[in-house]
Design an enzyme around this catalytic site. Structure first.
Site, short mmCIF file in Angstrom:
data_model
loop_
_atom_site.label_atom_id
_atom_site.label_comp_id
_atom_site.label_asym_id
_atom_site.label_seq_id
_atom_site.Cartn_x
_atom_site.Cartn_y
_atom_site.Cartn_z
N ASN A 9 0.87 -1.18 0.00
CA ASN A 9 0.00 0.00 0.00
C ASN A 9 0.91 1.23 0.00
O ASN A 9 1.52 1.54 1.02
CB ASN A 9 -0.90 -0.04 1.25
CG ASN A 9 -1.72 1.23 1.39
OD1 ASN A 9 -1.77 2.07 0.47
ND2 ASN A 9 -2.37 1.39 2.53
N LYS A 11 0.16 4.24 -0.19
CA LYS A 11 -0.45 5.44 0.42
C LYS A 11 -0.21 6.64 -0.49
O LYS A 11 -0.26 6.48 -1.72
CB LYS A 11 0.07 5.64 1.84
CG LYS A 11 -0.07 4.35 2.67
CD LYS A 11 0.11 4.51 4.14
CE LYS A 11 -0.08 3.14 4.81
NZ LYS A 11 -0.01 3.20 6.27
N HIS A 91 -9.57 1.00 5.30
CA HIS A 91 -8.25 1.24 5.89
C HIS A 91 -8.39 2.20 7.07
O HIS A 91 -9.19 3.15 7.02
CB HIS A 91 -7.27 1.81 4.84
CG HIS A 91 -5.86 1.77 5.32
ND1 HIS A 91 -5.36 2.71 6.19
CD2 HIS A 91 -4.85 0.89 5.09
CE1 HIS A 91 -4.09 2.41 6.46
NE2 HIS A 91 -3.77 1.30 5.81
N GLU A 93 -6.72 4.62 8.01
CA GLU A 93 -6.53 6.04 7.70
C GLU A 93 -7.81 6.63 7.10
O GLU A 93 -8.13 7.79 7.33
CB GLU A 93 -5.31 6.21 6.77
CG GLU A 93 -4.01 6.00 7.55
CD GLU A 93 -2.89 5.37 6.75
OE1 GLU A 93 -2.90 5.46 5.50
OE2 GLU A 93 -2.00 4.77 7.38
N GLU A 163 -5.28 -5.02 10.49
CA GLU A 163 -4.24 -4.02 10.70
C GLU A 163 -4.49 -3.30 12.02
O GLU A 163 -5.28 -2.35 12.08
CB GLU A 163 -4.26 -2.99 9.56
CG GLU A 163 -4.01 -3.58 8.19
CD GLU A 163 -3.45 -2.53 7.23
OE1 GLU A 163 -2.38 -2.78 6.65
OE2 GLU A 163 -4.07 -1.45 7.07
N GLY A 169 2.64 2.12 10.77
CA GLY A 169 3.59 3.21 10.63
C GLY A 169 4.30 3.58 11.92
O GLY A 169 4.94 4.62 12.02
N SER A 209 3.59 -2.36 10.23
CA SER A 209 5.04 -2.45 10.42
C SER A 209 5.61 -3.82 10.06
O SER A 209 6.54 -4.30 10.71
CB SER A 209 5.43 -2.04 11.85
OG SER A 209 5.05 -0.70 12.10
P1 13P Z 1 3.17 0.19 7.64
O1 13P Z 1 3.63 -1.10 7.02
O2 13P Z 1 3.91 1.39 7.16
O3 13P Z 1 3.04 0.10 9.12
O4 13P Z 1 1.65 0.41 7.08
C1 13P Z 1 0.74 -0.62 7.17
C2 13P Z 1 -0.46 -0.24 6.39
O5 13P Z 1 -1.18 0.66 6.75
C3 13P Z 1 -0.74 -0.98 5.15
O6 13P Z 1 -2.01 -0.70 4.67
#
Ligand code: 13P
Length: 246
Positions: A9, A11, A91, A93, A163, A169, A209
């Protein structure tokens, strides 16, 4: 059908040249290990990468209405129309930074399935939920509110991405045991709502992560069918190592 998946992803990262280079670097070096590899890319790159990529390109977002006065949005119909096959829904976010609630996610899931887009439905608890030991209840509620209205056949085409918000992150990863325990729980509630065959057919992947150093211990767990990778999907070497670790 249950499959092994490693999905990046991106982002809101990368310029056009970087996007092409990363897609090429991954496409050209895919190991032959039966893992389905995806890159979920910013919408401005969907069409371009879809045309040239040998790995699957997915959308990070899509609006459930087909067309209309929704300035700035891209519809699932438009996404499907350019040949994209997969989409992220729910997601954290989108839930937390854009206020997408469970009812809206349900509408998005229905629209994705209507257009035969393969949905990656993301769920996961906050740190507070976990500290208060509400993590199982939170994830169950997310699935119940947005997915469990589906019939068994439709449900079998959904991929679940667990997740935990506290691991996204942050550099902090759920331990393989914590993740596996939640994946097993997710499968058990699907079996309860539908049946064991349906639960066994659904891929449940982990995100938060995930990196080359921890991927193989996560992927070795019985109920973890792969990963949804943020930061580490932006470097071809790291992403390829994660795919390789299956
Ligand atoms: P990270 O791998 O940067 O923690 O992000 C995970 C994520 O949100 C994947 O959709």
């Amino acid at each position: 059908m249950r499959k092994k998946i490693v999905a990046g992803n991106w982002k809101m990262h990368l310029n056009k040249k970087e996007a092409i280079n990363l897609n090429e670097a991954v496409s050209n070096n895919i190991p032959q290990n039966n893992v389905e590899v995806y890159q979920f890319v910013p919408s401005v790159y969907l069409d371009m990468l879809q045309e040239r990529s040998t790995i699957k390109i997915g959308a990070q977002n899509g609006y459930p209405e087909d067309a209309g006065a929704f300035t700035g949005e891209v519809s699932m119909l438009q996404i499907k129309n350019i040949g994209i096959q997969s989409i992220l829904i729910g997601h954290s976010e989108r839930r937390h930074k854009f206020g997408e609630d469970e009812q809206f996610l349900k509408e998005k899931l229905d629209a994705a399935l209507y257009h035969q887009l393969e949905p990656f439905f993301c769920c996961g608890e906050t740190l507070q939920d976990r500290e208060q030991k509400n993590h199982f209840e939170t994830v169950h509620e997310q699935l119940h509110a947005s997915c469990f209205h589906l019939g068994a056949e439709a449900m079998r085409s959904v991929i679940i991405a667990y997740e935990p918000v506290w691991a996204i992150g942050t550099g902090e990863t759920a331990t393989p045991e914590q993740a596996n325990e939640m994946h097993e729980f997710i499968r058990s509630v699907i079996a309860k709502r539908y049946d064991q065959t349906t639960a066994d057919a659904i891929s449940v992947i982990y995100g938060g992560s995930c990196k080359p150093e921890n991927a193989s211990s996560l992927f070795q767990q019985q109920h973890i069918d792969g990963g949804l990778i943020g930061g580490a999907s932006l470097k071809s070497k790291d992403f390829l190592e994660i795919i390789q670790s299956f």
